[in-house]
Design a protein around this motif. Sequence first.
Motif, PDB file in Angstrom:
ATOM      1  N   TYR A  89      -8.465  -3.283   5.832  1.00  0.00           N
ATOM      2  CA  TYR A  89      -9.066  -2.051   5.321  1.00  0.00           C
ATOM      3  C   TYR A  89      -8.633  -0.855   6.168  1.00  0.00           C
ATOM      4  CZ  TYR A  89     -12.479   1.569   4.291  1.00  0.00           C
ATOM      5  OH  TYR A  89     -13.062   2.768   3.986  1.00  0.00           O
ATOM      6  N   CYS A  98       0.841  -1.199   0.000  1.00  0.00           N
ATOM      7  CA  CYS A  98       0.000   0.000   0.000  1.00  0.00           C
ATOM      8  C   CYS A  98       0.873   1.244   0.000  1.00  0.00           C
ATOM      9  CB  CYS A  98      -0.921  -0.011   1.228  1.00  0.00           C
ATOM     10  SG  CYS A  98      -2.005   1.422   1.355  1.00  0.00           S
ATOM     11  N   ASN A 132      -1.889   4.084  -4.369  1.00  0.00           N
ATOM     12  CA  ASN A 132      -2.920   3.061  -4.583  1.00  0.00           C
ATOM     13  C   ASN A 132      -3.789   2.849  -3.349  1.00  0.00           C
ATOM     14  OD1 ASN A 132      -1.091   1.764  -2.904  1.00  0.00           O
ATOM     15  ND2 ASN A 132      -1.262  -0.207  -3.947  1.00  0.00           N
ATOM     16  N   ARG A 133      -3.800   3.815  -2.440  1.00  0.00           N
ATOM     17  CA  ARG A 133      -4.562   3.670  -1.197  1.00  0.00           C
ATOM     18  C   ARG A 133      -6.064   3.497  -1.480  1.00  0.00           C
ATOM     19  NH1 ARG A 133      -2.812   5.199   3.545  1.00  0.00           N
ATOM     20  NH2 ARG A 133      -1.358   6.715   2.662  1.00  0.00           N
ATOM     21  N   LYS A 134      -6.611   4.314  -2.380  1.00  0.00           N
ATOM     22  CA  LYS A 134      -8.046   4.224  -2.669  1.00  0.00           C
ATOM     23  C   LYS A 134      -8.369   2.890  -3.343  1.00  0.00           C
ATOM     24  CE  LYS A 134     -11.847   6.681  -4.933  1.00  0.00           C
ATOM     25  NZ  LYS A 134     -12.418   5.439  -5.498  1.00  0.00           N
ATOM     26  N   GLU A 135      -7.566   2.498  -4.308  1.00  0.00           N
ATOM     27  CA  GLU A 135      -7.813   1.237  -5.012  1.00  0.00           C
ATOM     28  C   GLU A 135      -7.758   0.051  -4.058  1.00  0.00           C
ATOM     29  OE1 GLU A 135      -5.601  -1.481  -8.460  1.00  0.00           O
ATOM     30  OE2 GLU A 135      -4.945   0.576  -8.049  1.00  0.00           O
ATOM     31  N   GLY A 181      -8.073   0.170  -0.728  1.00  0.00           N
ATOM     32  CA  GLY A 181      -9.152   0.284   0.245  1.00  0.00           C
ATOM     33  C   GLY A 181     -10.490  -0.194  -0.311  1.00  0.00           C
ATOM     34  N   ASP A 182     -10.780   0.156  -1.557  1.00  0.00           N
ATOM     35  CA  ASP A 182     -12.027  -0.307  -2.175  1.00  0.00           C
ATOM     36  C   ASP A 182     -12.052  -1.832  -2.295  1.00  0.00           C
ATOM     37  OD1 ASP A 182     -12.817   2.298  -2.389  1.00  0.00           O
ATOM     38  OD2 ASP A 182     -12.264   2.520  -4.505  1.00  0.00           O
ATOM     39  N   GLN A 206      -6.067   2.476   5.143  1.00  0.00           N
ATOM     40  CA  GLN A 206      -6.498   3.863   5.280  1.00  0.00           C
ATOM     41  C   GLN A 206      -5.689   4.629   6.320  1.00  0.00           C
ATOM     42  OE1 GLN A 206      -8.804   4.886   2.909  1.00  0.00           O
ATOM     43  NE2 GLN A 206      -8.271   2.781   2.314  1.00  0.00           N
TER      44      GLN A 206
END
Length: 497
Positions: A423, A397, A401-404, A406-407, A427
Amino acid sequence: MAEENVKNPKDDFSGIVNVSERFALLNRLITRDLNKNTNTPTFYKYTKDEIATYLTDPYRYEKQLRRAVTYIYGASSHFRRIVQYFAGLSDLAFVVSPYRVDPKTANLKSISRNYRKTINAMSAMNVKSQFPKILTVCLRDDVFYGTIWPGTDSITIQQLPSDYCAISTIEGNVLNVTFDFSYFDSRQSFLDYYPAEFSAKYEVYRSDRSGSRWQELDSPTSFAIKCNNDILDYAIPPFAGILREVYDLEDYKSLKLTKTTLENYAMLVMKLGVTDSGEWQMDFEKARNFYQNLDAVLPDEVGSVLSPMDISKISFERTNTGDSNTTADAEQNLFSAAGVSSLLFNNDKASANALLLSIKADQAITFGIVKSIEDMVNRYIQAQAYGKNFKVTFLDCSQFNRKELGDMYLKACQFGLPFISMYAASQGMSQSEVDAMSYLENDVLGLADMFRPLQSSATMSGSDSKGATDEGGAPQKDAGDLTDSGEESRENSDDWG
């Protein structure tokens, strides 16, 4: 699990004799005595030819290569930015999970107690502040040699001098450090700032200087993290190959500055005519006086000359057609030689898709080092009585690419998979922070009840709403709120009811 009742001295992160006194020294480590400054750093700018020689025999010139890279790291903003870019491709998010535990026979209280000790140990390591330094050193020098100071409240990682360290063995998939104890021959006062193991082994070295000069440090407290872990015989800085491109960039900058400086100069020519018979058209002394008067009032950037001959201008400047910026080309070559996309560094041809793909490829390099750090942490944690049934996993992480990520974890949680901790870690919240903040917000501050939304028919269940029934449809309105047609419909429904 019967052995859990036995007190282990490592449970409080101790295990070193008089560790509290030595840890206090480390917290106030004297790096330089200004009254007795006998160890001043020296820097030397190596030439391109020397760099080329060192690269042909990196085993022999290991120290010179490391010093050259250290110098360039401080002198070149381009080189330093590349190293820091790779070091920032991981935010070192981690989760602690059970290891070799049978859920059917495990003691719940014992697992819970040891889990708390394990996450407390990870919190004591200050992963987010200490481990980025390991990444930076590995990406700059190739190898980070370190030793762990376990204390009651914190676990400090001390870097060892690279010139006096080597790798000789691998234990538990982690590289062990062999130390050259001749380092303390001229630095015996430094022994107080190293673990007690160093003092004991230095005495062994003094009794046998030839046979005990190199001694392996105890594991799991001492370790080595190597970027190029496929080459263990010597250290080769990952970006040593671009040192020549860094020098080329500086040369092009110097040439461009010289060219610009020369273009600001001008020369005035005062021509003294000559007759066909070879005599001066003006008295030479009078012409020289005019020349001296002119030369006296000209600025430094403008020169003057008195000549009886015509002077033609010879220029070596390029024409505007097809002219290129050699400095920009040198920067492009530098990033290409480093194996990174120049799109990352103020390139005017940036493509979002190409940039993301380039970052993912670069992130794999950094994550390889992070996995070595993970092995080191697990070897240390599992050597403690509380951590033998737990393991630490670092996530791939970063801020890119944190959002990808996390999703992906959130979607897995929605399908019932146990990815809540992952998760939260993706974040930016560790497991200890999740527990602490949940307790603070819910039990201590009662924020969940304090910020409860206003209740309405849209947010309440059918049985809680006034006038609502378990039957379908909306709740009945009061008689005064009905229209004429509404009243007629209700009467008809009552008649049929």
